[in-house]
Design a protein around this motif. Sequence first.
Motif, PDB file in Angstrom:
ATOM      1  N   GLU A  58      -1.229  -3.344  -8.703  1.00 45.62           N
ATOM      2  CA  GLU A  58       0.124  -3.230  -8.499  1.00 45.62           C
ATOM      3  C   GLU A  58       0.646  -4.264  -9.416  1.00 45.62           C
ATOM      4  N   SER A 118      -6.531   1.254   0.501  1.00 46.38           N
ATOM      5  CA  SER A 118      -6.241   0.263  -0.193  1.00 46.38           C
ATOM      6  C   SER A 118      -7.124  -0.972   0.177  1.00 46.38           C
ATOM      7  N   ASN A 172      -7.124  -4.315  -6.933  1.00 45.82           N
ATOM      8  CA  ASN A 172      -7.810  -4.064  -5.283  1.00 45.82           C
ATOM      9  C   ASN A 172      -9.290  -4.670  -5.445  1.00 45.82           C
ATOM     10  N   TYR A 220       0.945  -1.117  -0.005  1.00 46.56           N
ATOM     11  CA  TYR A 220       0.226   0.111  -0.003  1.00 46.56           C
ATOM     12  C   TYR A 220       0.924   1.175   0.012  1.00 46.56           C
ATOM     13  N   ASP A 232       2.844   5.232  -7.603  1.00 45.06           N
ATOM     14  CA  ASP A 232       3.606   4.847  -6.139  1.00 45.06           C
ATOM     15  C   ASP A 232       4.831   4.282  -6.514  1.00 45.06           C
ATOM     16  N   LYS A 259      -5.964   2.753  -4.020  1.00 47.67           N
ATOM     17  CA  LYS A 259      -5.025   1.737  -4.801  1.00 47.67           C
ATOM     18  C   LYS A 259      -5.897   1.174  -5.874  1.00 47.67           C
ATOM     19  N   PHE A 301       0.716   0.769  -7.379  1.00 46.74           N
ATOM     20  CA  PHE A 301       2.155   0.385  -6.792  1.00 46.74           C
ATOM     21  C   PHE A 301       2.886  -0.430  -7.660  1.00 46.74           C
TER      22      PHE A 301
END
Length: 288
Positions: free
Chosen positions: A114, A89, A120, A60, A176, A111, A142
């Motif tokens: 990733e 997140s 998510n 996160y 991020d 979020k 992320f």
Amino acid sequence: MSVQRSGTTVPHPEPKRYRRSRTTAAGTLLAVLLPATALPASAAPTPAGDTEPPPRGSAYLGMGVLRHDGQDGLPVPTRAAQTEGVDVSSHQGNVDWSALWSSGVRWSYVKATEGTYYKNPYFAQQYNGSYTIGMVRGAYHFATPDTTSGTAQADYFVDNGGGWSRDGKTLPGALDIEWNPYGAACYGKTTSQMVTWIRDFLARYKARTGRNAVIYTSTSWWKQCTGNYSGFGANTPLWIARYSTTPGELPAGWEFQTMWQYTSSGPIVGDHNKFNGAYDRVVALANG
């Protein structure tokens, strides 16, 4: 869930949510508010110094910063022309946006993705819920530069919630890029390779959306992993992470931060942030 690596697909279970806790300067443990259910030991965050990484997908915004730079827990003095925001997140689950709005929060980041392997599962409730309550909101990605290219991750982000529309309520997507919670701090890349990876992500995001993405990072990581590269500051808004009373030194190339994540232990839920300007400046960023 599965992870793509070198053209193969390996099963990857949905990461479990876990309580995040940290010790303040006064020695008091603060925990983010999550449902009061017992969680297995395997779901707990990896303390600094442990060798066992957390499950992929569980990162996160600020996770690496908290582990590397720590949390001092100092209160932030009230300043004029700052607007309160929050980032969430899957760890927060279904968020009570009404409570956050009542507390003064006016913008949020959620979020979305990733790497190219995780979405998510609470994104719709969090992203749409913040919009419905009246907040200006955006999505963040992320980054895992050791898994796939910056171009591929920008596409995955845009395709799974990270897009943008000129509706006055949608902030540009945020990248991020911070301390790696899963392994080597700089994801096994040299400083020049990291700069190239970030540049590729930013270029692809702008090509897909027409907007410059926001960069979220910490000064300590930026110095170590990009060699304090100064070439993004002219066009890319900075979201700085520093859990203290001031944003402190900024990465090279930026004269000021657009947003500042000042704590990872929000009074209600999520990490809390200050937008460097009044609410109309938040809307201006949303409109481009």
